[in-house]
Design an enzyme around this catalytic site. Sequence first.
Site, PDB file in Angstrom:
ATOM      1  N   LYS A 157       4.873   5.213 -16.486  1.00  0.00           N
ATOM      2  CA  LYS A 157       5.745   4.285 -17.234  1.00  0.00           C
ATOM      3  C   LYS A 157       6.066   3.057 -16.387  1.00  0.00           C
ATOM      4  O   LYS A 157       5.950   1.929 -16.847  1.00  0.00           O
ATOM      5  CB  LYS A 157       7.062   4.972 -17.653  1.00  0.00           C
ATOM      6  CG  LYS A 157       6.882   6.225 -18.501  1.00  0.00           C
ATOM      7  CD  LYS A 157       8.226   6.790 -18.951  1.00  0.00           C
ATOM      8  CE  LYS A 157       9.117   7.279 -17.808  1.00  0.00           C
ATOM      9  NZ  LYS A 157       8.577   8.447 -17.071  1.00  0.00           N
ATOM     10  N   ARG A 165      16.600   8.492 -23.160  1.00  0.00           N
ATOM     11  CA  ARG A 165      15.996   9.733 -22.722  1.00  0.00           C
ATOM     12  C   ARG A 165      16.635  10.934 -23.407  1.00  0.00           C
ATOM     13  O   ARG A 165      16.217  12.065 -23.157  1.00  0.00           O
ATOM     14  CB  ARG A 165      16.268   9.869 -21.233  1.00  0.00           C
ATOM     15  CG  ARG A 165      15.066   9.973 -20.358  1.00  0.00           C
ATOM     16  CD  ARG A 165      15.658  10.156 -18.998  1.00  0.00           C
ATOM     17  NE  ARG A 165      14.763  10.456 -17.967  1.00  0.00           N
ATOM     18  CZ  ARG A 165      14.086   9.583 -17.232  1.00  0.00           C
ATOM     19  NH1 ARG A 165      14.113   8.308 -17.529  1.00  0.00           N
ATOM     20  NH2 ARG A 165      13.378   9.988 -16.234  1.00  0.00           N
ATOM     21  N   ARG A 191       2.867  10.426  -4.937  1.00  0.00           N
ATOM     22  CA  ARG A 191       3.424   9.080  -5.101  1.00  0.00           C
ATOM     23  C   ARG A 191       4.069   8.583  -3.804  1.00  0.00           C
ATOM     24  O   ARG A 191       4.827   9.300  -3.154  1.00  0.00           O
ATOM     25  CB  ARG A 191       4.463   9.059  -6.219  1.00  0.00           C
ATOM     26  CG  ARG A 191       5.189   7.705  -6.270  1.00  0.00           C
ATOM     27  CD  ARG A 191       5.924   7.469  -7.537  1.00  0.00           C
ATOM     28  NE  ARG A 191       6.911   8.497  -7.823  1.00  0.00           N
ATOM     29  CZ  ARG A 191       7.581   8.564  -8.964  1.00  0.00           C
ATOM     30  NH1 ARG A 191       7.337   7.688  -9.925  1.00  0.00           N
ATOM     31  NH2 ARG A 191       8.459   9.516  -9.158  1.00  0.00           N
ATOM     32  N   ARG A 223       9.722   9.444  -2.825  1.00  0.00           N
ATOM     33  CA  ARG A 223      11.034   9.454  -3.463  1.00  0.00           C
ATOM     34  C   ARG A 223      11.725  10.790  -3.223  1.00  0.00           C
ATOM     35  O   ARG A 223      11.070  11.825  -3.154  1.00  0.00           O
ATOM     36  CB  ARG A 223      10.854   9.219  -4.966  1.00  0.00           C
ATOM     37  CG  ARG A 223      11.595   7.995  -5.436  1.00  0.00           C
ATOM     38  CD  ARG A 223      11.149   7.568  -6.796  1.00  0.00           C
ATOM     39  NE  ARG A 223      11.553   8.506  -7.848  1.00  0.00           N
ATOM     40  CZ  ARG A 223      11.333   8.279  -9.128  1.00  0.00           C
ATOM     41  NH1 ARG A 223      10.721   7.182  -9.518  1.00  0.00           N
ATOM     42  NH2 ARG A 223      11.728   9.141 -10.035  1.00  0.00           N
ATOM     43  N   ARG A 265      12.547  18.269 -13.617  1.00  0.00           N
ATOM     44  CA  ARG A 265      12.420  17.038 -14.408  1.00  0.00           C
ATOM     45  C   ARG A 265      11.502  17.258 -15.602  1.00  0.00           C
ATOM     46  O   ARG A 265      11.763  16.754 -16.686  1.00  0.00           O
ATOM     47  CB  ARG A 265      11.891  15.902 -13.520  1.00  0.00           C
ATOM     48  CG  ARG A 265      12.962  15.373 -12.562  1.00  0.00           C
ATOM     49  CD  ARG A 265      12.368  14.700 -11.353  1.00  0.00           C
ATOM     50  NE  ARG A 265      11.629  13.491 -11.649  1.00  0.00           N
ATOM     51  CZ  ARG A 265      10.712  12.966 -10.842  1.00  0.00           C
ATOM     52  NH1 ARG A 265      10.409  13.562  -9.696  1.00  0.00           N
ATOM     53  NH2 ARG A 265      10.104  11.855 -11.179  1.00  0.00           N
TER      54      ARG A 265
HETATM   55  P1  AP5 Z   1       4.808   5.930 -12.062  1.00  0.00           P
HETATM   56  O1  AP5 Z   1       4.355   4.658 -12.689  1.00  0.00           O
HETATM   57  O2  AP5 Z   1       5.739   5.873 -10.925  1.00  0.00           O
HETATM   58  O3  AP5 Z   1       5.340   6.929 -13.205  1.00  0.00           O
HETATM   59  P2  AP5 Z   1       6.680   6.941 -14.030  1.00  0.00           P
HETATM   60  O4  AP5 Z   1       6.346   7.415 -15.393  1.00  0.00           O
HETATM   61  O5  AP5 Z   1       7.383   5.635 -13.902  1.00  0.00           O
HETATM   62  O6  AP5 Z   1       7.423   8.104 -13.251  1.00  0.00           O
HETATM   63  P3  AP5 Z   1       8.908   8.306 -12.770  1.00  0.00           P
HETATM   64  O7  AP5 Z   1       8.872   9.513 -11.872  1.00  0.00           O
HETATM   65  O8  AP5 Z   1       9.453   7.050 -12.185  1.00  0.00           O
HETATM   66  O9  AP5 Z   1       9.603   8.663 -14.064  1.00  0.00           O
HETATM   67  P4  AP5 Z   1      10.892   9.440 -14.180  1.00  0.00           P
HETATM   68  O10 AP5 Z   1      11.104   9.279 -15.629  1.00  0.00           O
HETATM   69  O11 AP5 Z   1      10.886  10.805 -13.658  1.00  0.00           O
HETATM   70  O12 AP5 Z   1      11.852   8.683 -13.168  1.00  0.00           O
HETATM   71  P5  AP5 Z   1      12.972   7.583 -13.372  1.00  0.00           P
HETATM   72  O13 AP5 Z   1      12.909   6.692 -12.199  1.00  0.00           O
HETATM   73  O14 AP5 Z   1      12.948   7.004 -14.726  1.00  0.00           O
HETATM   74  O15 AP5 Z   1       3.482   6.742 -11.638  1.00  0.00           O
HETATM   75  C1  AP5 Z   1       3.579   8.011 -10.982  1.00  0.00           C
HETATM   76  C2  AP5 Z   1       2.467   8.143  -9.931  1.00  0.00           C
HETATM   77  O16 AP5 Z   1       1.183   8.182 -10.576  1.00  0.00           O
HETATM   78  C3  AP5 Z   1       2.375   6.973  -8.946  1.00  0.00           C
HETATM   79  O17 AP5 Z   1       1.999   7.460  -7.699  1.00  0.00           O
HETATM   80  C4  AP5 Z   1       1.299   6.067  -9.545  1.00  0.00           C
HETATM   81  O18 AP5 Z   1       0.651   5.298  -8.561  1.00  0.00           O
HETATM   82  C5  AP5 Z   1       0.365   7.087 -10.178  1.00  0.00           C
HETATM   83  N1  AP5 Z   1      -0.274   6.600 -11.397  1.00  0.00           N
HETATM   84  C6  AP5 Z   1       0.282   5.807 -12.363  1.00  0.00           C
HETATM   85  N2  AP5 Z   1      -0.597   5.611 -13.368  1.00  0.00           N
HETATM   86  C7  AP5 Z   1      -1.720   6.317 -13.026  1.00  0.00           C
HETATM   87  C8  AP5 Z   1      -2.983   6.506 -13.679  1.00  0.00           C
HETATM   88  N3  AP5 Z   1      -3.271   5.944 -14.875  1.00  0.00           N
HETATM   89  N4  AP5 Z   1      -3.901   7.308 -13.058  1.00  0.00           N
HETATM   90  C9  AP5 Z   1      -3.626   7.871 -11.854  1.00  0.00           C
HETATM   91  N5  AP5 Z   1      -2.438   7.712 -11.183  1.00  0.00           N
HETATM   92  C10 AP5 Z   1      -1.506   6.947 -11.777  1.00  0.00           C
HETATM   93  O19 AP5 Z   1      14.284   8.497 -13.299  1.00  0.00           O
HETATM   94  C11 AP5 Z   1      14.639   9.163 -12.121  1.00  0.00           C
HETATM   95  C12 AP5 Z   1      15.920   9.940 -12.334  1.00  0.00           C
HETATM   96  O20 AP5 Z   1      16.979   9.036 -12.689  1.00  0.00           O
HETATM   97  C13 AP5 Z   1      15.893  10.959 -13.483  1.00  0.00           C
HETATM   98  O21 AP5 Z   1      15.377  12.200 -13.081  1.00  0.00           O
HETATM   99  C14 AP5 Z   1      17.397  11.021 -13.842  1.00  0.00           C
HETATM  100  O22 AP5 Z   1      18.093  11.806 -12.928  1.00  0.00           O
HETATM  101  C15 AP5 Z   1      17.831   9.586 -13.667  1.00  0.00           C
HETATM  102  N6  AP5 Z   1      17.707   8.809 -14.913  1.00  0.00           N
HETATM  103  C16 AP5 Z   1      16.912   7.726 -15.128  1.00  0.00           C
HETATM  104  N7  AP5 Z   1      17.036   7.287 -16.392  1.00  0.00           N
HETATM  105  C17 AP5 Z   1      17.928   8.105 -17.005  1.00  0.00           C
HETATM  106  C18 AP5 Z   1      18.468   8.186 -18.312  1.00  0.00           C
HETATM  107  N8  AP5 Z   1      18.089   7.314 -19.283  1.00  0.00           N
HETATM  108  N9  AP5 Z   1      19.352   9.167 -18.583  1.00  0.00           N
HETATM  109  C19 AP5 Z   1      19.752  10.039 -17.637  1.00  0.00           C
HETATM  110  N10 AP5 Z   1      19.274  10.036 -16.373  1.00  0.00           N
HETATM  111  C20 AP5 Z   1      18.365   9.080 -16.058  1.00  0.00           C
END
Ligand code: AP5
Length: 210
Positions: free
Chosen positions: A13, A88, A123, A157, A168
């Site tokens: 994402k 979410r 990552r 991270r 997660r």
């Molecule tokens: P990446 O692009 O980093 O993936 P992502 O979907 O952004 O993953 P996140 O882990 O950031 O999502 P998340 O939803 O768990 O975390 P968030 O920060 O929102 O890609 C992942 C890896 O794959 C990278 O190494 C990349 O290089 C690789 N990659 C990408 N595309 C690829 C491809 N096509 N092929 C191969 N490799 C690829 O949230 C973190 C925490 O914050 C949550 O757990 C929660 O505690 C809190 N939080 C955030 N938002 C909310 C909310 N709305 N409500 C409540 N809590 C929240």
Amino acid sequence: RRLMMLGPPGAGKGTQAKRVAADLGIPHISTGDMLREARRKGTTMGLEAARFMDAGQLVPDEVVIGIVRDRLDEEDARAGFILDGFPRTRAQAEALQEMGVTLDAVLNIVVSDEAVIGRLGGRISCPACGAVYHEAFTPPDADDVCNACGHQGLVKRDDDQPEAIKKRLEGYHAQTAPLIAFYDEVGILESIDGEQAPDAVNESICKVIG
Ligand code: AP5
Ligand code: ZN
């Protein structure tokens, strides 16, 4: 354009949202990035949120909804934005509607649990500018050096630990995946195969959003 990225942790994402934001000249609004920023600054909210994040749990709805409401009020979000990681939960989706925000499209990035585990396990990201890499799939050009800003020393991270990744994923299936049906009913859901290479995923997204 008012867009939103939906998908499991590690679906790509953030990787894709950054590109779309740059291409369309709209802000990339990531609740995960905003929460990590608050934590770095050591605010009360940031430190409180960190406990949930490191355990792989969602931060309480009221906290996240408040952050997004403030962010969407800023000038640069008037003309459009891409939301990443919000909403979410059903309550967050309803809160967004109550703010009077109508989304044009919800991009549902589809990736299997197995792929998620492989991606998050490898990552690494730049603590200086936030650029994201993968040790095996999308490594930086020079070992441990950020392509974007030249910073040396890429980091993992805090929540990319096996136990937190498992939590997660469970949280995603229980609380976030139901939003797929929710937005399908609204009629704005676009599902994208997220298991292609990053450029191919970007192409699929461009096709859908025109
Ligand atoms: P990446 O692009 O980093 O993936 P992502 O979907 O952004 O993953 P996140 O882990 O950031 O999502 P998340 O939803 O768990 O975390 P968030 O920060 O929102 O890609 C992942 C890896 O794959 C990278 O190494 C990349 O290089 C690789 N990659 C990408 N595309 C690829 C491809 N096509 N092929 C191969 N490799 C690829 O949230 C973190 C925490 O914050 C949550 O757990 C929660 O505690 C809190 N939080 C955030 N938002 C909310 C909310 N709305 N409500 C409540 N809590 C929240
Ligand atoms: Zn960098």
